[in-house]
Motif scaffolding. Structure first.
Motif, PDB file in Angstrom:
ATOM      1  N   SER A 197       0.852  -1.186   0.000  1.00 44.14           N
ATOM      2  CA  SER A 197       0.000   0.000   0.000  1.00 44.14           C
ATOM      3  C   SER A 197       0.889   1.236   0.000  1.00 44.14           C
ATOM      4  O   SER A 197       1.731   1.406   0.879  1.00 44.14           O
ATOM      5  N   GLN A 198       0.703   2.096  -0.985  1.00 42.99           N
ATOM      6  CA  GLN A 198       1.512   3.318  -1.118  1.00 42.99           C
ATOM      7  C   GLN A 198       0.854   4.406  -0.289  1.00 42.99           C
ATOM      8  O   GLN A 198       0.106   5.244  -0.797  1.00 42.99           O
ATOM      9  N   VAL A 199       1.154   4.433   1.005  1.00 42.49           N
ATOM     10  CA  VAL A 199       0.475   5.366   1.907  1.00 42.49           C
ATOM     11  C   VAL A 199       1.010   6.786   1.778  1.00 42.49           C
ATOM     12  O   VAL A 199       0.321   7.743   2.107  1.00 42.49           O
ATOM     13  N   LEU A 200       2.263   6.950   1.344  1.00 39.44           N
ATOM     14  CA  LEU A 200       2.868   8.254   1.084  1.00 39.44           C
ATOM     15  C   LEU A 200       3.555   8.194  -0.275  1.00 39.44           C
ATOM     16  O   LEU A 200       3.958   7.113  -0.719  1.00 39.44           O
ATOM     17  N   PRO A 201       3.719   9.339  -0.944  1.00 39.33           N
ATOM     18  CA  PRO A 201       4.403   9.315  -2.250  1.00 39.33           C
ATOM     19  C   PRO A 201       5.786   8.686  -2.175  1.00 39.33           C
ATOM     20  O   PRO A 201       6.235   8.032  -3.117  1.00 39.33           O
ATOM     21  N   GLN A 202       6.481   8.875  -1.032  1.00 34.08           N
ATOM     22  CA  GLN A 202       7.852   8.388  -0.912  1.00 34.08           C
ATOM     23  C   GLN A 202       7.969   7.173   0.010  1.00 34.08           C
ATOM     24  O   GLN A 202       9.079   6.724   0.310  1.00 34.08           O
ATOM     25  N   ALA A 203       6.842   6.633   0.488  1.00 30.16           N
ATOM     26  CA  ALA A 203       6.914   5.508   1.425  1.00 30.16           C
ATOM     27  C   ALA A 203       5.698   4.609   1.272  1.00 30.16           C
ATOM     28  O   ALA A 203       4.576   5.088   1.090  1.00 30.16           O
ATOM     29  N   SER A 204       5.932   3.313   1.344  1.00 29.33           N
ATOM     30  CA  SER A 204       4.851   2.339   1.255  1.00 29.33           C
ATOM     31  C   SER A 204       4.942   1.367   2.413  1.00 29.33           C
ATOM     32  O   SER A 204       6.000   1.160   3.011  1.00 29.33           O
ATOM     33  N   ILE A 205       3.801   0.770   2.745  1.00 27.20           N
ATOM     34  CA  ILE A 205       3.735  -0.279   3.759  1.00 27.20           C
ATOM     35  C   ILE A 205       3.499  -1.602   3.033  1.00 27.20           C
ATOM     36  O   ILE A 205       2.526  -1.741   2.287  1.00 27.20           O
ATOM     37  N   GLY A 206       4.402  -2.547   3.246  1.00 22.93           N
ATOM     38  CA  GLY A 206       4.263  -3.856   2.625  1.00 22.93           C
ATOM     39  C   GLY A 206       3.788  -4.881   3.636  1.00 22.93           C
ATOM     40  O   GLY A 206       4.182  -4.855   4.803  1.00 22.93           O
ATOM     41  N   VAL A 207       2.915  -5.783   3.191  1.00 21.38           N
ATOM     42  CA  VAL A 207       2.410  -6.859   4.039  1.00 21.38           C
ATOM     43  C   VAL A 207       2.740  -8.183   3.364  1.00 21.38           C
ATOM     44  O   VAL A 207       2.401  -8.385   2.193  1.00 21.38           O
ATOM     45  N   SER A 208       3.413  -9.065   4.081  1.00 19.78           N
ATOM     46  CA  SER A 208       3.791 -10.362   3.524  1.00 19.78           C
ATOM     47  C   SER A 208       3.319 -11.478   4.446  1.00 19.78           C
ATOM     48  O   SER A 208       3.389 -11.345   5.677  1.00 19.78           O
ATOM     49  N   ARG A 209       2.850 -12.560   3.828  1.00 20.22           N
ATOM     50  CA  ARG A 209       2.560 -13.783   4.589  1.00 20.22           C
ATOM     51  C   ARG A 209       3.638 -14.798   4.264  1.00 20.22           C
ATOM     52  O   ARG A 209       3.899 -15.098   3.092  1.00 20.22           O
ATOM     53  N   LEU A 210       4.287 -15.306   5.316  1.00 21.42           N
ATOM     54  CA  LEU A 210       5.382 -16.250   5.163  1.00 21.42           C
ATOM     55  C   LEU A 210       5.035 -17.513   5.937  1.00 21.42           C
ATOM     56  O   LEU A 210       4.661 -17.436   7.113  1.00 21.42           O
ATOM     57  N   ARG A 211       5.169 -18.666   5.285  1.00 18.97           N
ATOM     58  CA  ARG A 211       4.851 -19.911   5.984  1.00 18.97           C
ATOM     59  C   ARG A 211       5.630 -21.080   5.423  1.00 18.97           C
ATOM     60  O   ARG A 211       6.061 -21.073   4.275  1.00 18.97           O
ATOM     61  N   THR A 212       5.761 -22.075   6.265  1.00 16.78           N
ATOM     62  CA  THR A 212       6.378 -23.335   5.873  1.00 16.78           C
ATOM     63  C   THR A 212       5.923 -24.422   6.835  1.00 16.78           C
ATOM     64  O   THR A 212       5.684 -24.155   8.016  1.00 16.78           O
ATOM     65  N   LEU A 213       5.772 -25.614   6.317  1.00 12.91           N
ATOM     66  CA  LEU A 213       5.451 -26.770   7.144  1.00 12.91           C
ATOM     67  C   LEU A 213       6.709 -27.513   7.545  1.00 12.91           C
ATOM     68  O   LEU A 213       6.663 -28.414   8.385  1.00 12.91           O
ATOM     69  N   ARG A 214       7.834 -27.113   6.951  1.00 13.97           N
ATOM     70  CA  ARG A 214       9.093 -27.796   7.247  1.00 13.97           C
ATOM     71  C   ARG A 214       9.739 -27.210   8.495  1.00 13.97           C
ATOM     72  O   ARG A 214       9.530 -26.062   8.849  1.00 13.97           O
ATOM     73  N   ARG A 215      10.562 -28.028   9.117  1.00  9.54           N
ATOM     74  CA  ARG A 215      11.334 -27.581  10.272  1.00  9.54           C
ATOM     75  C   ARG A 215      12.751 -27.233   9.838  1.00  9.54           C
ATOM     76  O   ARG A 215      13.194 -27.587   8.754  1.00  9.54           O
ATOM     77  N   ASN A 216      13.447 -26.492  10.714  1.00  5.25           N
ATOM     78  CA  ASN A 216      14.856 -26.173  10.518  1.00  5.25           C
ATOM     79  C   ASN A 216      15.122 -25.491   9.176  1.00  5.25           C
ATOM     80  O   ASN A 216      15.903 -25.963   8.354  1.00  5.25           O
TER      81      ASN A 216
END
Length: 302
Positions: free
Chosen positions: A24-43
């Motif tokens: 989301s480009q909340v300011l002309p010079q700055a944006s807020i990014g949202v990421s979903r990160l997942r894994t079923l693996r260990r280590n």
């Protein structure tokens, strides 16, 4: 040869099997990014080095997580077990490294600090807000949890998502974080009540950081920008306990953790937990727990 540095905003420094992102480009010079990160693996291993920046990473756990080792600027950093809905903050102008040992499913909100300044100015708060929610002071936040779940369909299919909807949710997140964790609400609005969210977190963080020392009320009050009298009243209103009783409870909790190692002498534990001597630990422990430390260890071994 120096290590390659990645952009923390992309989330690429976290090893994951599934990576979904919206911006989301909340300011002309700055944006807020949202990421979903997942894994079923260990280590999954160590996170990668990233470019330091004037930003924070707000992390929402979508399922319980706690199997990791964490370092801050090369030194071991404390953390707690995270339940689903738990929120923590990593300040990206410092070097965080994690060894991800368990599977995980989380959301990262990459928040440039200039976006917080915009909200603080609108709310009449302090000019340079700073988030206070390190990994050992995580909290369950139903608002951020709800906003994260609302963004899940957009993250899964960003090509089908409405940017207007994404911007709306991100702006709600931005306002909530600014009010709850950065002190953007003016002191006038909260002066008659307890501590603001950022003051409570800062006070607890400072007390925990000085668990083995004789910290003064004046020191903690100064960290919260309050007089000693105001701080004492507000702390008790917020936590239900005066600061010294709250700190004693935390010291007893730490002593219990250390006492699980029966090879560690009680005199050493008393020093590590900020008690004057072993008898001081024994008296306080017995008063609060209804039994001596030795009895507690015997019961633990049954």
């Amino acid at each position: 040869m120096s290590e390659k540095m990645v952009d923390a905003a992309s989330g690429d420094f976290i090893p994951a099997d599934v990576r979904q992102t919206v911006v989301s480009q909340v300011l002309p010079q700055a944006s807020i990014g949202v990421s979903r990160l997942r894994t079923l693996r260990r280590n999954m291993g160590l996170t990668a080095p990233y470019e330091l920046e004037d930003a924070d990473l707000v992390v929402l756990q979508l399922r319980p997580f706690g199997e990791q080792q964490l370092w801050l600027d090369g030194r071991p950093a404390p953390f707690v077990q995270y339940d689903a809905g738990t929120v923590t903050v990593h300040d990206l102008d410092r070097n965080w490294v994690a060894d991800l040992q368990g599977s995980f499913d989380c959301m990262h909100f990459h928040l440039p600090r200039q976006t917080l300044e915009e909200v603080a100015e609108e709310l009449g708060g302090r000019r340079r807000p700073q988030l206070y929610l390190p990994p050992h002071l995580s909290v369950r936040d139903p608002v951020i949890h709800g906003l994260g779940k609302a963004l899940a369909p957009a993250l899964a299919e960003p090509e089908c998502a409405s940017q207007l909807f994404i911007d709306h949710v991100v702006l709600a997140f931005q306002a909530h974080v600014a009010q709850q964790y950065s002190g953007a609400i003016t002191e006038r609005r909260r002066a008659a009540a307890g501590l603001t969210a950022w003051q409570e977190l800062r006070a607890k963080e400072y007390l925990l950081a000085h668990l083995d020392t004789n910290v003064s009320v004046a020191e903690v009050a100064r960290e919260c920008g309050l007089s000693r009298g105001h701080f004492l009243r507000a702390f008790k209103e917020t936590t239900g306990l005066p600061p010294h009783r709250w700190l004693i409870s935390r010291r007893i909790e730490l002593a219990q953790e250390l006492m699980r190692n029966k090879d560690l002498p009680l005199i050493t534990i008393s020093q590590m937990c900020g008690f004057a001597d072993q008898s001081h630990l024994t008296r306080t422990f017995t008063r609060l727990m209804g039994m001596s430390p030795a009895r507690w260890q015997i019961d633990l071994g049954r």
